[in-house]
Design an enzyme around this catalytic site. Structure first.
Site, PDB file in Angstrom:
ATOM      1  N   GLU A  34       0.826  -1.215   0.000  1.00  0.00           N
ATOM      2  CA  GLU A  34       0.000   0.000   0.000  1.00  0.00           C
ATOM      3  C   GLU A  34       0.856   1.259   0.000  1.00  0.00           C
ATOM      4  O   GLU A  34       1.764   1.391   0.820  1.00  0.00           O
ATOM      5  CB  GLU A  34      -0.916  -0.012   1.228  1.00  0.00           C
ATOM      6  CG  GLU A  34      -2.314   0.440   0.936  1.00  0.00           C
ATOM      7  CD  GLU A  34      -3.006  -0.420  -0.121  1.00  0.00           C
ATOM      8  OE1 GLU A  34      -3.087   0.038  -1.280  1.00  0.00           O
ATOM      9  OE2 GLU A  34      -3.457  -1.530   0.192  1.00  0.00           O
ATOM     10  N   HIS A  35       0.551   2.171  -0.918  1.00  0.00           N
ATOM     11  CA  HIS A  35       1.277   3.438  -1.114  1.00  0.00           C
ATOM     12  C   HIS A  35       2.719   3.185  -1.572  1.00  0.00           C
ATOM     13  O   HIS A  35       3.556   4.073  -1.514  1.00  0.00           O
ATOM     14  CB  HIS A  35       1.252   4.307   0.147  1.00  0.00           C
ATOM     15  CG  HIS A  35      -0.076   4.972   0.382  1.00  0.00           C
ATOM     16  ND1 HIS A  35      -0.350   6.263   0.019  1.00  0.00           N
ATOM     17  CD2 HIS A  35      -1.218   4.505   0.929  1.00  0.00           C
ATOM     18  CE1 HIS A  35      -1.605   6.566   0.340  1.00  0.00           C
ATOM     19  NE2 HIS A  35      -2.156   5.506   0.891  1.00  0.00           N
ATOM     20  N   GLY A 124     -16.361   4.660  -5.576  1.00  0.00           N
ATOM     21  CA  GLY A 124     -15.987   5.313  -4.327  1.00  0.00           C
ATOM     22  C   GLY A 124     -15.566   4.349  -3.240  1.00  0.00           C
ATOM     23  O   GLY A 124     -15.411   4.728  -2.087  1.00  0.00           O
ATOM     24  N   ASP A 174      -3.502   0.401 -10.631  1.00  0.00           N
ATOM     25  CA  ASP A 174      -4.916   0.116 -10.885  1.00  0.00           C
ATOM     26  C   ASP A 174      -5.167  -0.223 -12.350  1.00  0.00           C
ATOM     27  O   ASP A 174      -5.876  -1.180 -12.674  1.00  0.00           O
ATOM     28  CB  ASP A 174      -5.784   1.315 -10.477  1.00  0.00           C
ATOM     29  CG  ASP A 174      -5.602   1.682  -9.018  1.00  0.00           C
ATOM     30  OD1 ASP A 174      -4.992   0.882  -8.278  1.00  0.00           O
ATOM     31  OD2 ASP A 174      -6.061   2.760  -8.617  1.00  0.00           O
TER      32      ASP A 174
END
EC number: 2.7.1.6
Length: 382
Positions: A34-35, A124, A174
């Protein structure tokens, strides 16, 4: 009615002739890493069986017509011969326009197209509905006009459209997993080289995504702050990205860094190492080790990167209490709400769903949404 049937039927009704192709591109969930993407690191996502579907056909002129089935059949029309600018009213249309505009800059040997778009990737929720749309549109033009573009180029084109035309900062993960996902596999992605390695998922293991439905408000501003802190860390080590810093180098001088920046850097360095190890654990079917790595990842996001919220931590604790060392669970996505991801033996899914239903809303006042997913194939004809 499937998305394919829905878009084909709408296409015939709207345009008066049948679609020649139907294309899908999936959403995704990141299992770990993550990140790390914008730090040139590693990520381990899988494509999921929620997707954007487009029924389409080439035109014999230079016009593009696009209907959005999920937005009351709104119609956007523009010409490939005029400068492509943002649509004043339809935000969805800007993803399509951006992809087409950036594709023109790469390879302008395509003509007009009619498209009807529908999707079931939750919006979202951090499951990449926008990347799924960008990759689907890019794949439509590549397939209809036989453009010499591979999945990675279609993914990069989508990222450029989102960053430069839509105006949202995003890494490459993504779009890449949507373009290149492989059924029953996760994909270890090197975000510097864009090299990928398919990692087989253990049989009998469900990919469960639970949306906290906590409304993310900070995610944009805090995301940009985290990026700046990581860039500050890389500059301190005189490296192009944190990918190039070892944990030993960091430990030797951590005390010289601003304490907040030091915590951010430590998350990235340890998360990169965890992600590479997680790919090995998954490949060997070692769900126990995978679970430990996911737990360490969550703790690092909570304590060092500080991107979780109490609602997300509560969800993780509820799931962990049910699965113990038989699987893994962590927050996934940008943070400040959104979803958790869990790898769970299929036979434990009902118990997890029941525990979450009984406890989460009682503790937080929010009702969750529960998705059981299969690692799925990337973009292509359907």
């Amino acid at each position: 009615m499937s998305l394919k049937e829905k878009t084909q039927s709408l296409f015939a009704n709207a345009f008066g002739y049948p679609a020649t192709h139907t294309i899908q591109a999936p959403g995704r969930v990141n299992l770990i890493g993550e990140h790390t993407d914008y730090n040139d690191g590693f990520v381990l996502p899988c494509a999921i069986d929620y997707q954007t579907v487009i029924s389409c056909a080439p035109r014999d002129d230079r016009n593009v017509r696009v209907m959005a089935a999920d937005y009351e059949n709104q119609l956007d029309e523009f010409s490939l011969d005029a400068p492509i600018v943002a649509h004043e009213n339809y935000q969805w249309a800007n993803y399509v326009r951006g992809v087409v505009k950036h594709l023109q800059l790469r390879n302008n040997s395509f003509g007009g197209v009619d498209m009807v778009i529908s999707g079931n990737v939750p919006q979202g929720a951090g499951l990449s509905s926008s990347a799924s749309l960008e990759v689907a549109v890019g794949t439509v033009l590549q397939q209809l006009y036989h453009l010499p573009l591979d999945g990675a180029q279609i993914a990069l084109n989508g990222q450029e459209a989102e960053n430069q035309f839509v105006g949202c900062n995003c890494g490459i993960m993504d779009q890449l997993i949507s373009a290149l996902g492989k059924k029953n596999h996760a994909l270890l992605i090197d975000c510097r080289s864009l090299g990928t390695k398919a990692v087989s998922m253990p049989k009998g293991v469900a990919v469960v995504i639970i949306n906290s439905n906590f409304k993310r408000t900070l995610v944009g501003s805090e995301y940009n702050t985290r990026r700046e802190q990581c860039e500050t860390g890389a500059r301190f080590f005189q490296q192009p990205a944190l990918r190039d810093v070892t944990i030993e180098e960091f430990n030797a001088v951590a005390h010289e860094l601003d304490p907040i920046v030091a915590k951010r850097v430590r998350h990235i360095l340890t998360e990169n190492a965890r992600t590479v190890e997680a790919a090995s654990a998954l490949e060997q079917g070692d769900l126990k080790r995978m679970g430990e790595l996911m737990a360490e990842s969550h703790a690092s996001m909570r304590d060092d990167f500080e991107i979780t919220v109490p609602q997300i931590d509560t969800l993780v604790e509820i799931v962990k209490a049910v699965i113990g060392d038989k699987g893994g669970v962590r927050m996934t996505g940008g943070g400040f709400g959104g979803c958790i991801v869990a790898l769970i033996p299929e036979e434990l899914v009902p118990a997890v769903q029941q525990a979450v239903a009984e406890q989460y809303e009682a503790k937080t006042g929010i009702k969750e949404t529960f998705y059981v997913c299969k690692p799925s194939q990337g973009a292509g004809q359907c």
